[in-house]
Design a protein around this motif. Structure first.
Motif, PDB file in Angstrom:
ATOM      1  N   GLY A   1       0.640  -1.149   0.014  1.00 28.26           N
ATOM      2  CA  GLY A   1       0.010   0.042   0.197  1.00 28.26           C
ATOM      3  C   GLY A   1       1.096   1.296  -0.179  1.00 28.26           C
ATOM      4  N   ALA A   2       0.386   2.101  -0.645  1.00 29.81           N
ATOM      5  CA  ALA A   2       1.229   3.489  -0.954  1.00 29.81           C
ATOM      6  C   ALA A   2       0.158   4.735  -0.554  1.00 29.81           C
ATOM      7  CB  ALA A   2       1.529   3.864  -2.294  1.00 29.81           C
ATOM      8  N   GLY A   3      -1.299   4.334  -0.180  1.00 29.35           N
ATOM      9  CA  GLY A   3      -2.093   5.560   0.264  1.00 29.35           C
ATOM     10  C   GLY A   3      -2.082   5.895   1.870  1.00 29.35           C
ATOM     11  N   ALA A   4      -3.123   6.439   2.220  1.00 30.28           N
ATOM     12  CA  ALA A   4      -3.109   6.502   3.756  1.00 30.28           C
ATOM     13  C   ALA A   4      -3.007   5.433   4.516  1.00 30.28           C
ATOM     14  CB  ALA A   4      -4.522   7.210   3.801  1.00 30.28           C
ATOM     15  N   PHE A   5      -2.165   5.273   5.482  1.00 31.04           N
ATOM     16  CA  PHE A   5      -1.969   4.258   6.415  1.00 31.04           C
ATOM     17  C   PHE A   5      -1.420   2.997   5.760  1.00 31.04           C
ATOM     18  CE2 PHE A   5      -5.649   6.041   8.472  1.00 31.04           C
ATOM     19  CZ  PHE A   5      -4.972   7.084   9.634  1.00 31.04           C
ATOM     20  N   GLY A   6      -0.525   3.381   4.877  1.00 33.94           N
ATOM     21  CA  GLY A   6      -0.027   2.260   3.820  1.00 33.94           C
ATOM     22  C   GLY A   6       1.170   1.496   4.584  1.00 33.94           C
ATOM     23  N   ALA A   7       1.451   2.076   5.553  1.00 32.11           N
ATOM     24  CA  ALA A   7       2.567   1.346   6.409  1.00 32.11           C
ATOM     25  C   ALA A   7       2.095   0.159   6.948  1.00 32.11           C
ATOM     26  CB  ALA A   7       3.256   2.078   7.556  1.00 32.11           C
ATOM     27  N   GLY A   8       2.459  -1.115   6.936  1.00 31.04           N
ATOM     28  CA  GLY A   8       1.595  -2.336   7.465  1.00 31.04           C
ATOM     29  C   GLY A   8       0.975  -3.194   6.355  1.00 31.04           C
ATOM     30  N   ALA A   9       0.700  -2.649   5.201  1.00 35.83           N
ATOM     31  CA  ALA A   9       0.000  -3.174   4.206  1.00 35.83           C
ATOM     32  C   ALA A   9       1.005  -3.742   3.338  1.00 35.83           C
ATOM     33  CB  ALA A   9      -0.850  -2.155   3.229  1.00 35.83           C
TER      34      ALA A   9
ATOM     35  N   ARG B   1       4.137   2.332  -5.276  1.00 32.42           N
ATOM     36  CA  ARG B   1       3.550   1.444  -6.202  1.00 32.42           C
ATOM     37  C   ARG B   1       3.062   2.127  -7.275  1.00 32.42           C
ATOM     38  NH1 ARG B   1      -2.357   0.716  -3.639  1.00 32.42           N
ATOM     39  NH2 ARG B   1      -3.238   2.558  -3.654  1.00 32.42           N
ATOM     40  N   ALA B   2       3.175   1.226  -8.330  1.00 30.78           N
ATOM     41  CA  ALA B   2       2.704   1.860  -9.566  1.00 30.78           C
ATOM     42  C   ALA B   2       2.107   0.588 -10.293  1.00 30.78           C
ATOM     43  CB  ALA B   2       3.944   2.279 -10.587  1.00 30.78           C
ATOM     44  N   GLY B   3       1.012   1.151 -11.314  1.00 29.29           N
ATOM     45  CA  GLY B   3       0.433   0.315 -12.018  1.00 29.29           C
ATOM     46  C   GLY B   3      -0.650   0.776 -13.273  1.00 29.29           C
ATOM     47  N   ALA B   4      -0.752   0.223 -14.210  1.00 24.89           N
ATOM     48  CA  ALA B   4      -1.459   0.324 -15.350  1.00 24.89           C
ATOM     49  C   ALA B   4      -2.855  -0.465 -15.603  1.00 24.89           C
ATOM     50  CB  ALA B   4      -0.631   0.325 -16.714  1.00 24.89           C
ATOM     51  N   LEU B   5      -3.680   0.222 -16.248  1.00 30.81           N
ATOM     52  CA  LEU B   5      -5.059  -0.444 -16.576  1.00 30.81           C
ATOM     53  C   LEU B   5      -5.205  -0.119 -17.964  1.00 30.81           C
ATOM     54  CD1 LEU B   5      -7.152  -2.195 -15.567  1.00 30.81           C
ATOM     55  CD2 LEU B   5      -8.552   0.382 -14.874  1.00 30.81           C
ATOM     56  N   PHE B   6      -5.548  -1.002 -18.673  1.00 30.71           N
ATOM     57  CA  PHE B   6      -6.041  -0.853 -19.941  1.00 30.71           C
ATOM     58  C   PHE B   6      -7.241  -1.261 -20.678  1.00 30.71           C
ATOM     59  CE2 PHE B   6      -5.057  -1.761 -24.746  1.00 30.71           C
ATOM     60  CZ  PHE B   6      -5.353  -0.457 -25.427  1.00 30.71           C
ATOM     61  N   HIS B   7      -8.101  -0.769 -21.165  1.00 28.24           N
ATOM     62  CA  HIS B   7      -9.314  -1.045 -21.376  1.00 28.24           C
ATOM     63  C   HIS B   7      -9.212  -1.203 -22.989  1.00 28.24           C
ATOM     64  CE1 HIS B   7     -11.387  -0.452 -17.994  1.00 28.24           C
ATOM     65  NE2 HIS B   7     -10.652   0.802 -17.759  1.00 28.24           N
ATOM     66  N   ALA B   8      -8.537  -2.647 -23.118  1.00 31.31           N
ATOM     67  CA  ALA B   8      -8.601  -2.919 -24.760  1.00 31.31           C
ATOM     68  C   ALA B   8     -10.031  -2.899 -25.455  1.00 31.31           C
ATOM     69  CB  ALA B   8      -7.597  -4.390 -24.538  1.00 31.31           C
ATOM     70  N   SER B   9     -10.775  -3.053 -24.822  1.00 33.25           N
ATOM     71  CA  SER B   9     -12.216  -3.043 -25.636  1.00 33.25           C
ATOM     72  C   SER B   9     -13.058  -2.935 -24.370  1.00 33.25           C
ATOM     73  CB  SER B   9     -12.437  -4.070 -26.362  1.00 33.25           C
ATOM     74  OG  SER B   9     -12.560  -5.474 -25.541  1.00 33.25           O
ATOM     75  N   ASP B  10     -14.541  -2.808 -24.742  1.00 32.53           N
ATOM     76  CA  ASP B  10     -15.606  -2.888 -23.723  1.00 32.53           C
ATOM     77  C   ASP B  10     -15.578  -4.301 -22.911  1.00 32.53           C
ATOM     78  OD1 ASP B  10     -16.150  -0.109 -24.404  1.00 32.53           O
ATOM     79  OD2 ASP B  10     -17.903  -0.958 -25.471  1.00 32.53           O
TER      80      ASP B  10
ATOM     81  N   LEU C   1      -3.260   5.175 -15.646  1.00 35.08           N
ATOM     82  CA  LEU C   1      -1.561   5.113 -15.134  1.00 35.08           C
ATOM     83  C   LEU C   1      -1.859   5.577 -13.691  1.00 35.08           C
ATOM     84  CD1 LEU C   1       0.556   6.445 -18.069  1.00 35.08           C
ATOM     85  CD2 LEU C   1      -0.079   4.111 -17.479  1.00 35.08           C
ATOM     86  N   THR C   2      -1.197   4.707 -12.793  1.00 34.68           N
ATOM     87  CA  THR C   2      -1.425   4.978 -11.419  1.00 34.68           C
ATOM     88  C   THR C   2       0.117   4.926 -10.985  1.00 34.68           C
ATOM     89  OG1 THR C   2      -2.601   4.491  -9.107  1.00 34.68           O
ATOM     90  CG2 THR C   2      -2.121   2.868 -10.801  1.00 34.68           C
ATOM     91  N   ALA C   3       0.477   5.626  -9.840  1.00 28.67           N
ATOM     92  CA  ALA C   3       1.603   5.539  -9.214  1.00 28.67           C
ATOM     93  C   ALA C   3       1.730   6.482  -7.891  1.00 28.67           C
ATOM     94  CB  ALA C   3       2.722   6.237 -10.193  1.00 28.67           C
TER      95      ALA C   3
END
Length: 670
Positions: free
Chosen positions: A146-154, A431-440, A389-391
């Motif tokens: 986890g990298a968001g709030a209270f991410g320490a411990g996740a 953390r970093a990630g990517a989500l690609f909607h190749a189609s519906d 894209l998320t990071a």
């Protein structure tokens, strides 16, 4: 034990009527509200890149056991340290993890309720008996660091429980059940509108004579059923300050008492929790909260040979305090930027007495300390058409301070005293990630992450005994550090059918495990690493009133060790099954309902040396609902319908069993 304190709840409740009177009621609307009172800020669009899974309120309130921890088994890879639920497990064994990143009973998944960490400040376990399903609106499980709030411990993931919103709560609701072994469950809530907001008051009581966790062949004159008795009371108030801003306040009291295996082997846990949260949904969105928790735990150990008290862990008071501020500044329609800080402080002290067979105290022990984390985080989700894209990154300063251990004889003369040096450090994770909607119909996702976890005060300073094994504490424990990658695909081949596949690789360096150091003696130690790799499958299909939800996880988890720990190298961590699966078939129409849930858990081992096998087991649960009036239904529930034998512990042939066939009948007002 300490007295019940209502001050945290009164402090939150006092200003609410005045605030409610200041807020005008919302105007009438012909359509659904865009903003629903009592909810958090919207989920950022990049969260699905991390393999996020959601559980609905209907599913939470429709399980045969009525327990949140059992519903969470619907998520591939979720597990508690033992196979027992919160009626027949020792509370301190109720840590949770994902992806077989185990080794001991501490939680490696961060569990939040309305943004507040739930883990006990001393032990790290989750008080599931205090979490009533009918108080929740849903759950989101996000795997990985986890990298968001209270991410320490996740280090294994984040489990976010969200309280029921205004639309979920009728003015009056309740249910009453009677079950096998003289078990009773009663819960009720009243949720009136107050000014422009609402208040929900709820209570739950349950008890049962329990079942014998001891196999017939091991029952002695001292063996008793696993009795349980617990209650909880909750208050939640939501007060809108204007059209975009609201205050959410929550309070919880709970008491939990259990008896396990032998007469006199009693444990108890209790809490007074309170939190207040400010949500602002304007151009500069704000999520700010503060919380306080006071907890306690007791446990009595009975000798399996003499049936007499050998250890009385009579008092373990602990306090948790924390808060966060998260800002979402307006940086363009394509970005959701989150910036914030958070802090958590925990302290606790153990008081225990050792007894001789004569019944006299031989030793009095006291141990405890403090831990803290202070972190800052920034995370951005950037939407580029079909690509998201998320990071995010976090920086945490951590401390372990004022650790001590003191031992005295029966007369009070100190025989052993140790004070451990204060420790502190800084950890950077991301953390970093990517989500690609190749189609519906097709979405591709990938992610990488790091994380860390401090050892709990329990791991550092509290030894414990579960016959015939003694596990020693270790004040020198270091941090656990995670590195992981994953990739997956989600497919919607036709309407109302979804399939998901995730492949992952996680490495938990410095994993804390209960390591065997002598016959019947273990010590908490950092091993070099636990490496887990595997595949998770999820599926959902619906046709008319019929639905099917299924999940499966294959987790090949292995210990990496050297030196004195070399015998552990390549072995499976304790209590870590390689295969887990769950499937629920449900039907519902006009208040009538029926569901059946099949769960499978594969072979796993009791200990680090793989000497105590817990065999694979499959269980079947069922629920039938029959409406008998306006909002009133009769409900029949059946747990473990086929009465499968569930081994939860196997220590040198000393065995504990999980829930046998258990039948319930009750009435529900909803």
């Amino acid at each position: 034990m300490y007295r019940v304190s209502l001050l945290p709840l009164l402090a939150l409740a006092a200003p609410l009527p005045a605030l409610a009177q200041q807020a005008p009621p919302p105007p009438p609307s012909d359509g659904p509200d865009i903003v629903v009172l009592g909810q958090p800020l919207p989920v950022p669009p990049g969260v699905p890149a991390y393999g996020s899974v959601t559980i609905s309120r209907d599913r939470l309130t429709g399980d045969a056991s009525g327990r949140v921890e059992d519903v969470l088994l619907d998520v591939a890879g979720f597990q508690q340290f033992r196979r027992a639920d919160s009626r027949s497990a020792n509370p301190s064994a109720q840590g949770v993890t994902l992806r077989a990143l185990g080794g001991n009973a501490s939680s490696r998944a961060l569990v939040l309720l309305d943004g507040v960490p739930l883990a006990d400040p001393f032990f790290g376990y989750i008080p599931f008996n205090a979490i009533a399903a009918d108080r929740l609106g849903g759950v989101r499980v996000t795997r990985g660091g986890g990298a968001g709030a209270f991410g320490a411990g996740a280090v294994a993931g984040t489990i976010e429980l969200v309280s029921a919103a205004r639309r979920d709560l009728p003015l009056l609701a309740g249910e009453a059940f009677y079950g096998s072994n003289n078990a009773q469950e009663v819960s009720a809530s009243v949720s009136p509108n107050v000014g422009g907001g609402f208040v929900s008051l709820s209570g739950k009581f349950e008890r049962g004579d329990g079942f014998y966790t001891t196999p017939d062949s091991q029952i002695t004159a001292a063996s008793v059923r696993a009795r349980y008795r617990d209650w909880s009371g909750g208050m939640r108030a939501v007060v809108p300050l204007d059209a975009a801003t609201e205050i959410q306040a929550r309070g919880l009291l709970y008491r939990d008492n259990r008896t396990l295996r032998f007469a006199g082997a009693d444990s108890s846990s209790q809490a007074n929790d309170a939190s207040v949260r400010l949500i602002h949904r304007g151009a500069w969105a704000i999520d700010a909260l503060a919380y306080v928790q006071t907890r306690n735990f007791t446990n009595r150990v009975i000798s399996a040979t003499t049936a007499k008290l050998t250890l009385d862990q009579r008092n373990t008071p602990a306090t948790g305090i924390g808060g966060k501020i998260e800002l979402r500044p307006p940086v363009g329609a394509d970005h959701v930027l989150r910036v914030g800080v958070d802090a958590r402080l925990g302290d606790g002290t153990l008081y225990e007495d050792a007894y001789a067979a004569s019944g006299l105290v031989t030793t009095r022990r006291t141990a405890g300390g403090k831990t803290s984390t202070l972190g800052a985080f920034v995370e951005d989700d950037w939407t580029l058409g079909r690509l998201v894209l998320t990071a995010g990154v976090r920086g945490d300063r951590w401390t372990i301070t004022q650790g001590f251990f003191r031992e005295a004889n029966a007369a009070g003369s100190i025989t052993t005293q140790a004070r451990y040096g204060d420790r502190h450090g800084f950890e950077g994770t991301g953390r970093a990630g990517a989500l690609f909607h190749a189609s519906d119909a097709i979405a591709l996702r990938t992610a990488a992450y790091t994380g860390f976890r401090l050892p709990t005060l329990n791991e550092l300073y509290r030894p414990f005994v579960v016959f015939p094994i003694t596990t020693q504490a270790n004040a020198a424990l270091g941090l656990e550090r995670l590195r992981g990658v994953e990739g997956g695909i989600d497919v919607t081949p036709v309407a109302r059918v979804t399939l998901g596949v995730t492949a992952f690789y996680n490495r938990l360096d410095g994993a804390i495990a209960n390591v065997t150091i002598a016959p019947n003696v273990r010590q908490r130690q950092n091993v070099a690493a636990i490496v887990a790799r595997g595949i998770e499958l999820t599926g959902h299909a619906a046709h008319g009133a019929l639905s099917l939800d299924a999940s499966y996880a294959y987790s090949d988890s292995r210990v990496r060790a050297s030196g004195r720990q070399a015998p552990l190298d390549g072995l499976i961590p304790a209590q870590s099954p390689r295969h887990t699966g769950s499937a629920t078939l449900a039907w519902g129409r006009n208040g009538f309902g029926a569901s059946a849930t099949v769960r499978y858990v594969g072979d796993q081992f009791e200990d680090d040396l793989q000497t105590g096998l817990l065999p694979a087991v499959t269980t079947l649960d069922g629920v039938l609902t029959l409406p008998v009036g306006h909002r009133v239904s009769l409900v029949a529930r059946a747990e473990n319908v086929l009465d499968a034998t569930v081994l939860t512990r196997n220590a040198g042939g000393s065995i504990d069993l999980g829930t046998p066939r258990t039948l319930w009948i009750g009435v529900r007002l909803r």
